[in-house]
Design a protein around this motif. Structure first.
Motif, mmCIF file in Angstrom:
data_model
loop_
_atom_site.group_PDB
_atom_site.id
_atom_site.type_symbol
_atom_site.label_atom_id
_atom_site.label_comp_id
_atom_site.label_asym_id
_atom_site.label_seq_id
_atom_site.Cartn_x
_atom_site.Cartn_y
_atom_site.Cartn_z
ATOM 1 N N TYR A 161 -8.373 -7.898 -23.326
ATOM 2 C CA TYR A 161 -7.546 -7.102 -22.434
ATOM 3 C C TYR A 161 -7.413 -5.695 -22.989
ATOM 4 N N TYR A 221 -4.082 -7.319 -13.205
ATOM 5 C CA TYR A 221 -4.555 -8.622 -13.674
ATOM 6 C C TYR A 221 -5.811 -8.947 -12.892
ATOM 7 N N THR A 246 -8.995 -10.999 -17.475
ATOM 8 C CA THR A 246 -8.488 -9.915 -18.306
ATOM 9 C C THR A 246 -7.283 -9.272 -17.632
ATOM 10 N N TRP A 247 -6.662 -8.358 -18.324
ATOM 11 C CA TRP A 247 -5.681 -7.474 -17.707
ATOM 12 C C TRP A 247 -5.782 -6.113 -18.356
#
Length: 133
Positions: free
Chosen positions: A55, A114, A127-128
């Motif tokens: 992330y 997100y 992922t974010w």
């Protein structure tokens, strides 16, 4: 001749049933049903995150930095809390193989995306990106 026709007909019907059953198994998961369960069931959520989770997040100098999180460090997310609606605006964009939930704070600096991915016909949090200030 009728015997062969009957055997062919039975074979074709069983083959058609097998193909239908296989197609039923491979239908993509509905994102809305997934998202509801993702937020309601912590075990389901952890099972639907791609680990190690990569992330991006602003560091202390407000520079977007890459991070990686292992499964044991992961904290369950609540992405659909009604109580947050007075602080956040949520926008969901679902495409064929990708979904993005945008959370934008209302005068509070929250700015997070997100990103979910359809993998083997199941949705996963990929992922974010947290650009909050």
């Amino acid at each position: 001749m009728k015997k062969y026709f009957l055997m062919f007909f039975v074979f074709a019907m069983s083959l058609n049933s097998a193909v239908y059953a296989q197609n039923a198994k491979t239908a993509p998961e509905d994102f809305n049903a997934f998202f509801k369960k993702f937020n309601a069931d912590p075990k389901f959520q952890v099972g639907r995150v791609i680990f190690p989770l990569k992330y991006q997040m602003n560091n202390e100098d407000f520079e977007l930095t890459d991070y990686t999180m292992s499964k044991d460090k992961y904290k369950v997310l609540a992405l659909d809390r009604k109580s947050d609606e007075k602080y956040l605006k949520r926008t969901l964009s679902v495409k064929k193989h990708k979904a993005t939930l945008q959370q934008r704070g209302l005068d509070n600096g929250i700015y997070v995306d997100y990103i979910f991915e359809l993998k083997d016909n199941k949705w996963f949090l990929k992922t974010w990106i947290d650009q909050s200030t």
